[in-house]
Write an enzyme that holds these catalytic residues in place. Structure first.
Site, short mmCIF file in Angstrom:
data_model
loop_
_atom_site.label_atom_id
_atom_site.label_comp_id
_atom_site.label_asym_id
_atom_site.label_seq_id
_atom_site.Cartn_x
_atom_site.Cartn_y
_atom_site.Cartn_z
N ASP A 239 0.87 -1.17 0.00
CA ASP A 239 0.00 0.00 0.00
C ASP A 239 0.91 1.22 0.00
O ASP A 239 2.10 1.12 0.30
CB ASP A 239 -0.89 0.00 1.26
CG ASP A 239 -1.80 1.22 1.33
OD1 ASP A 239 -2.24 1.70 0.28
OD2 ASP A 239 -2.08 1.69 2.45
N SER A 240 0.35 2.39 -0.31
CA SER A 240 1.15 3.61 -0.24
C SER A 240 1.48 3.98 1.20
O SER A 240 2.41 4.74 1.45
CB SER A 240 0.38 4.76 -0.90
OG SER A 240 -0.87 4.92 -0.27
N TYR B 183 -0.43 8.36 -2.94
CA TYR B 183 -0.43 8.10 -4.37
C TYR B 183 -1.56 8.87 -5.08
O TYR B 183 -1.47 9.14 -6.26
CB TYR B 183 -0.63 6.60 -4.64
CG TYR B 183 0.59 5.73 -4.41
CD1 TYR B 183 1.76 6.25 -3.85
CD2 TYR B 183 0.57 4.39 -4.78
CE1 TYR B 183 2.87 5.43 -3.65
CE2 TYR B 183 1.68 3.57 -4.60
CZ TYR B 183 2.82 4.09 -4.03
OH TYR B 183 3.91 3.28 -3.85
N GLY B 184 -2.62 9.16 -4.34
CA GLY B 184 -3.84 9.69 -4.95
C GLY B 184 -3.65 11.00 -5.68
O GLY B 184 -4.41 11.32 -6.59
N CYS C 201 -4.15 -0.99 -2.15
CA CYS C 201 -4.17 0.46 -2.31
C CYS C 201 -5.14 0.74 -3.45
O CYS C 201 -4.98 0.21 -4.55
CB CYS C 201 -2.76 0.94 -2.67
SG CYS C 201 -2.66 2.64 -3.26
N ASN C 202 -6.16 1.53 -3.16
CA ASN C 202 -7.18 1.79 -4.18
C ASN C 202 -6.62 2.49 -5.41
O ASN C 202 -6.94 2.14 -6.54
CB ASN C 202 -8.33 2.60 -3.57
CG ASN C 202 -9.30 1.72 -2.82
OD1 ASN C 202 -10.16 1.10 -3.42
ND2 ASN C 202 -9.14 1.63 -1.51
N THR C 203 -5.77 3.51 -5.18
CA THR C 203 -5.22 4.26 -6.31
C THR C 203 -4.41 3.35 -7.21
O THR C 203 -4.55 3.35 -8.44
CB THR C 203 -4.32 5.41 -5.81
OG1 THR C 203 -5.10 6.23 -4.95
CG2 THR C 203 -3.78 6.24 -6.95
N GLU D 140 -7.17 7.75 11.39
CA GLU D 140 -5.79 7.78 11.90
C GLU D 140 -5.73 8.38 13.31
O GLU D 140 -4.88 7.98 14.11
CB GLU D 140 -4.89 8.55 10.92
CG GLU D 140 -4.74 7.78 9.61
CD GLU D 140 -3.65 8.32 8.69
OE1 GLU D 140 -3.11 9.40 8.96
OE2 GLU D 140 -3.36 7.63 7.69
N CYS E 138 -12.16 2.66 0.43
CA CYS E 138 -10.87 3.15 0.93
C CYS E 138 -10.46 2.24 2.07
O CYS E 138 -11.29 1.89 2.92
CB CYS E 138 -11.02 4.60 1.44
SG CYS E 138 -9.57 5.19 2.38
N THR E 139 -9.21 1.85 2.08
CA THR E 139 -8.77 0.86 3.07
C THR E 139 -8.77 1.41 4.50
O THR E 139 -8.63 0.64 5.45
CB THR E 139 -7.36 0.32 2.72
OG1 THR E 139 -6.49 1.43 2.49
CG2 THR E 139 -7.42 -0.55 1.48
N HIS E 140 -8.92 2.72 4.66
CA HIS E 140 -9.04 3.27 6.02
C HIS E 140 -10.46 3.11 6.59
O HIS E 140 -10.65 3.14 7.80
CB HIS E 140 -8.73 4.78 6.04
CG HIS E 140 -7.27 5.12 6.11
ND1 HIS E 140 -6.41 4.84 5.09
CD2 HIS E 140 -6.54 5.74 7.07
CE1 HIS E 140 -5.19 5.28 5.42
NE2 HIS E 140 -5.24 5.83 6.61
#
Lengths: 274, 274
Positions: free
Chosen positions: A14-15, A46-47, A77-79, A156, A188-190
């Site tokens: 992931d980024s 990355y987005g 990572c979605n992007t 976060e 989104c992974t968050h």
């Protein structure tokens, strides 16, 4: 497959930190698997970067993981999933999986009304990656999407429940109630950390699709089909690598992963500081 | 000084959009000045990068602005101000000013109790840049600081007043009330947009120090001392450059700047995509 191949680790990148929610789901579903995680914290996010740059970074990340002998590559990572899967699949022979396909597939199966919502970071929403994936599965599905930029810092900070997160979720999600969707994709992974709050705001009638969970299911079935599931009985190894020191990563990783991280190593995967 | 030098533009750079609050203050105080702004949106954020990298990026940015014939360089980025001012001053002959010194100076003057609070991004707070600058001015001042990661996305979303921003501000600022400070430094160029909410939460007895405002005052006095103030009567020129297309920049720039941006140009200042 040989036992050596079966026992090789799954590589995940992931980024930054979000991909740990995917690792958490893999561990929950496939507790015997060895896992190597790479967070490209030196170059996050990355987005905001061009597709060409994201593809180049993704190839670096994959190259590092491949050099560690992984049996499968997970782009958590979605992007990167939106733009680099074709390049990665072309470049490497092992199975490659992203987070967008599994989430979109599940949303297509779960909707009864044919009205699906998608939330994600501004770059994921702008890329229309979930929309395109869903339209490829079921052209008749109507898709409504919205970027929710405050959800990542909320996750976060660990402010995932309570008054602040509920008010923010109400503000972002109000339009979806008007659109009368029955499925909402957490793109989104968050966002899995905010699932209880999002479910509370949207109500129990709405099915939340967690891309991390769906990706783990897909990993299981891909490994099973290819006879690649680890049948060893030793304690599974988990290795975590970052491309730069990240205080956020260290302080919040445990919450994203659901277990303590024992060892984090720094690696230079590019050979250039800039 | 020659009229040509006086009429040369002031160069301002930031990693992204926040520096526009500094430009806004410069325009308010020195409306005749020509201004060139560079937002390094291709490489934002700086806060997560190493000092060496931030210095290298800052030299690139300054080099671009210098090539446009500026008479003064304003580093409207807290991270870059914290680490790159010595390198920039050594490298270039024109006056160079950052945002941390002016904010710290004002805080030292304004406090009566000797108890000062500082808020900023996680990287600015971690760098202790304001703390060090304040201690250099008045070693007896007690400094309390806290990172407020949700303030930047709040400002970018435009959610600067109302219930959500007040609840978040209350959460972040509660410890400062216990510390009994009388001055609070807004140590991030995004935070001036939240000033009314922060003032409301902290109460009228607390002096808010706006680094953007103090930097503009310092620019005025530096230009005055060096006889560099523009005495031309033509319409002032304002030019805005970005290193990558940024939708956030375009959509929120007007709110940060307080006026519409007519022209934004993309520039490649590094010669390399990665």
């Amino acid at each position: 497959m040989t036992n050596d191949t079966k026992r090789a680790p799954i590589g995940v990148f992931d980024s930054g930190i979000g991909g740990l929610t995917v690792v958490r789901e893999i561990i929950g579903r496939l507790p015997r698997e060895n896992i190597i995680y790479l967070g490209d914290t030196a170059r996050v996010p990355y987005g905001t970067k061009s597709s060409r740059t994201v593809i180049a970074y993704s190839l670096h990340n994959a190259g590092f993981l491949l050099s560690r002998g992984i049996k499968m590559l997970v782009v958590a990572c979605n992007t990167s999933s939106a733009v680099s899967l074709p390049s990665l699949s072309r470049e490497f022979e092992i199975p490659v999986i992203g987070v967008i396909g599994p989430g979109a597939k599940k949303a297509g199966e779960a909707t009864k009304s044919g009205r699906v919502g998608v939330i994600g970071t501004p770059s994921t929403i702008k890329s229309s990656a979930y929309k395109k994936a869903l339209e490829a599965i079921s052209p008749q599905i109507e898709i409504y999407s919205r970027a929710c930029p405050l959800f990542v810092p909320l996750a976060e900070e660990g402010w995932t429940e309570g008054e602040i997160s509920e008010l923010i979720a109400k503000e972002y999600l109000a339009p979806f109630k008007e659109y009368d969707i029955d499925v909402l994709v957490l793109g989104c992974t968050h966002y899995p950390l905010l699932k209880p709050t999002i479910q509370k705001v949207m109500g129990d009638g709405i099915t939340l699709v967690d891309s991390a969970e769906e990706t783990a299911k897909e990993i299981e079935s891909m490994l099973h089909e290819r006879d690649l599931l680890n049948d060893g009985t030793g304690a599974p190894a988990r290795e975590y690598y970052l491309t730069d020191v990240s205080d956020t990563f260290v302080s919040v990783a445990g919450r994203f992963l659901g277990e303590r991280i024992e060892n984090i190593e720094m690696v230079d995967i590019t050979g250039t500081a800039l």
